[in-house]
Each structure stands twice: as C-alpha cells, then as structure tokens.
Design a protein around this motif. Structure first.
Motif, PDB file in Angstrom:
ATOM      1  N   UNK A  11      32.780 -29.100  14.252  1.00  0.00           N
ATOM      2  CA  UNK A  11      32.658 -28.592  13.080  1.00  0.00           C
ATOM      3  C   UNK A  11      32.817 -26.867  13.650  1.00  0.00           C
ATOM      4  N   UNK A  12      33.209 -26.046  12.585  1.00  0.00           N
ATOM      5  CA  UNK A  12      33.178 -24.701  12.944  1.00  0.00           C
ATOM      6  C   UNK A  12      32.813 -24.000  11.600  1.00  0.00           C
ATOM      7  N   UNK A  13      32.515 -22.729  11.602  1.00  0.00           N
ATOM      8  CA  UNK A  13      32.246 -21.924  10.616  1.00  0.00           C
ATOM      9  C   UNK A  13      33.321 -21.901   9.655  1.00  0.00           C
ATOM     10  N   UNK A  14      33.013 -21.751   8.321  1.00  0.00           N
ATOM     11  CA  UNK A  14      34.248 -21.589   7.418  1.00  0.00           C
ATOM     12  C   UNK A  14      35.042 -20.402   7.575  1.00  0.00           C
ATOM     13  N   UNK A  15      36.375 -20.295   7.587  1.00  0.00           N
ATOM     14  CA  UNK A  15      37.024 -19.232   8.146  1.00  0.00           C
ATOM     15  C   UNK A  15      38.055 -18.779   7.029  1.00  0.00           C
ATOM     16  N   UNK A  16      38.408 -17.682   7.065  1.00  0.00           N
ATOM     17  CA  UNK A  16      39.678 -17.118   6.217  1.00  0.00           C
ATOM     18  C   UNK A  16      40.584 -16.508   7.416  1.00  0.00           C
ATOM     19  N   UNK A  17      40.340 -16.667   8.602  1.00  0.00           N
ATOM     20  CA  UNK A  17      41.027 -16.114   9.767  1.00  0.00           C
ATOM     21  C   UNK A  17      42.328 -16.767  10.026  1.00  0.00           C
ATOM     22  N   UNK A  18      43.529 -15.956   9.424  1.00  0.00           N
ATOM     23  CA  UNK A  18      44.775 -16.384   9.418  1.00  0.00           C
ATOM     24  C   UNK A  18      45.275 -16.643  10.837  1.00  0.00           C
ATOM     25  N   UNK A  19      45.029 -15.565  11.656  1.00  0.00           N
ATOM     26  CA  UNK A  19      45.358 -15.678  13.156  1.00  0.00           C
ATOM     27  C   UNK A  19      44.970 -17.003  13.821  1.00  0.00           C
ATOM     28  N   UNK A  20      43.622 -17.541  13.637  1.00  0.00           N
ATOM     29  CA  UNK A  20      43.265 -18.514  14.399  1.00  0.00           C
ATOM     30  C   UNK A  20      43.742 -19.887  13.996  1.00  0.00           C
ATOM     31  N   UNK A  21      44.283 -19.726  12.535  1.00  0.00           N
ATOM     32  CA  UNK A  21      44.713 -21.270  12.079  1.00  0.00           C
ATOM     33  C   UNK A  21      45.955 -21.967  12.851  1.00  0.00           C
ATOM     34  N   UNK A  22      46.606 -20.964  13.654  1.00  0.00           N
ATOM     35  CA  UNK A  22      47.846 -21.697  14.395  1.00  0.00           C
ATOM     36  C   UNK A  22      47.154 -22.797  15.484  1.00  0.00           C
ATOM     37  N   UNK A  23      45.943 -22.239  15.876  1.00  0.00           N
ATOM     38  CA  UNK A  23      45.502 -23.037  16.854  1.00  0.00           C
ATOM     39  C   UNK A  23      44.479 -24.054  16.314  1.00  0.00           C
ATOM     40  N   UNK A  24      43.583 -23.697  15.293  1.00  0.00           N
ATOM     41  CA  UNK A  24      42.725 -24.560  14.621  1.00  0.00           C
ATOM     42  C   UNK A  24      43.438 -25.917  13.987  1.00  0.00           C
ATOM     43  N   UNK A  25      44.783 -25.376  13.401  1.00  0.00           N
ATOM     44  CA  UNK A  25      45.382 -26.251  12.711  1.00  0.00           C
ATOM     45  C   UNK A  25      46.137 -27.448  13.453  1.00  0.00           C
ATOM     46  N   UNK A  26      45.972 -27.482  14.647  1.00  0.00           N
ATOM     47  CA  UNK A  26      46.329 -28.354  15.683  1.00  0.00           C
ATOM     48  C   UNK A  26      45.463 -29.673  15.911  1.00  0.00           C
ATOM     49  N   UNK A  27      44.375 -29.438  15.186  1.00  0.00           N
ATOM     50  CA  UNK A  27      43.076 -30.466  15.575  1.00  0.00           C
ATOM     51  C   UNK A  27      42.493 -30.757  14.154  1.00  0.00           C
ATOM     52  N   UNK A  28      41.793 -31.703  13.714  1.00  0.00           N
ATOM     53  CA  UNK A  28      40.856 -31.814  12.540  1.00  0.00           C
ATOM     54  C   UNK A  28      39.511 -31.286  12.470  1.00  0.00           C
ATOM     55  N   UNK A  29      39.470 -29.959  12.803  1.00  0.00           N
ATOM     56  CA  UNK A  29      38.260 -29.400  12.638  1.00  0.00           C
ATOM     57  C   UNK A  29      37.548 -29.473  11.077  1.00  0.00           C
ATOM     58  N   UNK A  30      36.415 -29.705  11.247  1.00  0.00           N
ATOM     59  CA  UNK A  30      35.792 -29.777   9.891  1.00  0.00           C
ATOM     60  C   UNK A  30      34.892 -28.522   9.836  1.00  0.00           C
ATOM     61  N   UNK A  31      34.400 -28.102   8.676  1.00  0.00           N
ATOM     62  CA  UNK A  31      33.451 -26.889   8.305  1.00  0.00           C
ATOM     63  C   UNK A  31      32.221 -27.271   8.259  1.00  0.00           C
ATOM     64  N   UNK A  32      31.262 -26.396   8.814  1.00  0.00           N
ATOM     65  CA  UNK A  32      29.928 -26.353   8.444  1.00  0.00           C
ATOM     66  C   UNK A  32      29.590 -25.225   7.399  1.00  0.00           C
ATOM     67  N   UNK A  33      29.430 -25.323   6.081  1.00  0.00           N
ATOM     68  CA  UNK A  33      29.310 -24.454   5.246  1.00  0.00           C
ATOM     69  C   UNK A  33      27.878 -23.819   5.303  1.00  0.00           C
ATOM     70  N   UNK A  34      27.852 -22.564   5.219  1.00  0.00           N
ATOM     71  CA  UNK A  34      26.711 -21.773   5.225  1.00  0.00           C
ATOM     72  C   UNK A  34      26.583 -20.749   3.966  1.00  0.00           C
ATOM     73  N   UNK A  35      25.698 -20.527   3.368  1.00  0.00           N
ATOM     74  CA  UNK A  35      25.456 -19.429   2.393  1.00  0.00           C
ATOM     75  C   UNK A  35      26.223 -18.062   2.864  1.00  0.00           C
TER      76      UNK A  35
END
Length: 230
Positions: A11-35
C-alpha cells in the motif's frame, strides 16, 4: 530466489504525483487512505484501498484527534475497504487499548486492524486477534522493527492480517517479507520518484513469490478485488 521470500501486499499513500506514476503503474499498488491525503486523489483510480485513521499525523502535529474526517471516509468508502485502522493514540499504549472496544463497536461489520504501540506485548494483542482483528504495527522505529517477528507469528497463528506501517525502503520490505507479514505501507512511494522506482522494481523482482497457496485464506479475507466493486 530463496525460500525466505513469501508474500506481501503493498500500500502507498494516496497520490496525485504524475511523475511517479510511470513507476507505480507497473505494479498493483493499493492506497492507504488518510484524512490528510492530497486534494484531487481520486479513489476510483486506485486498484484497491484501506482506510487509515490519521492519528499518526495528528499526534506528530500535536493536535487532538478529530474523528469526523475519518468517519466520513468510513461512511463513504468503508464497504469496499480492504480493512480499517481502529483509531489509536500515538505513543500511548494504554489509551489505545482503553478506547479500542468503543471504536470496535462503532466500526462493527468492517475488517479491522488495531495499532500496536510501544510497550504492547502478546497478552495485550492476542484478545483482539482471537476476535478476528488484525494488527497494524506502528509505534517507534525501534519497536516496529523488533516486533515484526513476534507480531507476524501471532497474526499467522490466528489467521488475521499483519500490516506494517512506514515501510519506505527495500530493507524494511525484506524484513516484512522474511517474517511473513502480510502487507505494508509507506508514503515515500507517493512523494519521491527514486523510492517509487526502487520499491516497485523490488516488488516486480519478487512477483513470482508474492502469493503462495498458504496465503490465499488471508488474502481473500481482507482484499476486496476491484472487479467485485461493480
């Protein structure tokens, strides 16, 4: 690959970081939603998620815990969440244990994890595991790293989830995997490109050993597959 590698759900923190998406999109990361997740983080774009209570951030900022944002997430997203973290009190074992039952009643019907804080021992946590509640290993870094082996054993004995927080390095991920923890999370993958790259590449390298047959019961119990949402 050695037999010591078993399985892990990242799991990773919810993100809007477009730069990292090219790496994170290669594996099924799930999100840990925080307030405290960034505005614009679209839950519909992730492959799955769990719900954190935000107590770690409140405590670090020396703010009182505000249950309202957490409960809004529970009301809106709880039905589809892999699991929900019972509100805890940062660095306070007794307060975390004292308020647990009240929150368990409030969150009845959801898959729950209780946070392990510094000073907790097996006798503190086993009553929760025997009720089907998993453990989120929090606390100080020293407590966390020293406790992963015995808490993972406790969780596996009771067939409940063992999750480890603040795992942002390959070394810590190895510790989780080698001790048969079931999942981990970290914010570094959402923030730093190098961390997103290194952690994703590590997971891809271990892909063939991620989900052995003896883990299927745990995985199916906690993970709501996205196909089931529709």
């Amino acid at each position: 690959m050695t037999d010591r590698y078993t399985h892990i759900i990242p799991y990773m923190a919810a993100s809007t970081n477009k730069v990292n998406e090219r790496w994170l999109g290669q594996y099924p990361w799930r999100w840990l939603l925080s307030p405290f997740r960034p505005n614009g983080a679209d839950v519909n774009k992730c492959l799955g998620y769990a719900i954190d209570n935000g107590a770690f951030v409140y405590g670090n900022r020396e703010l009182p815990f505000d249950p309202d944002p957490f409960m809004r997430d529970v009301d809106r997203y709880g039905e589809r969440a892999d699991w929900v973290v019972i509100p805890d009190v940062l660095c306070d074992k007794d307060a975390t244990l004292d308020q647990a039952d009240r929150w368990i009643d409030v969150l009845d019907g959801l898959p729950l994890l209780i946070v392990a804080q510094d000073g907790m021992v097996e006798e503190d946590l086993e009553p929760f595991c025997s009720r089907g509640i998993g453990i989120f290993i929090g606390g100080s870094t020293e407590f966390k790293l020293a406790s992963i082996p015995w808490i993972a054993q406790l969780c596996n004995r009771h067939d409940v989830l063992c999750h480890v927080g603040r795992v942002n390095t390959a070394r810590r991920m190895d510790i989780c995997i080698n001790n048969r923890a079931h999942s981990f999370d970290g914010s570094g993958m959402a923030i730093f490109e190098d961390t997103a790259r290194l952690m994703t590449q590590k997971l891809m390298m271990l892909e063939s050993d991620m989900f052995p047959r003896d883990f299927n019961t745990i995985k199916q119990k906690y993970i709501r597959r996205k196909e089931a949402w529709n």
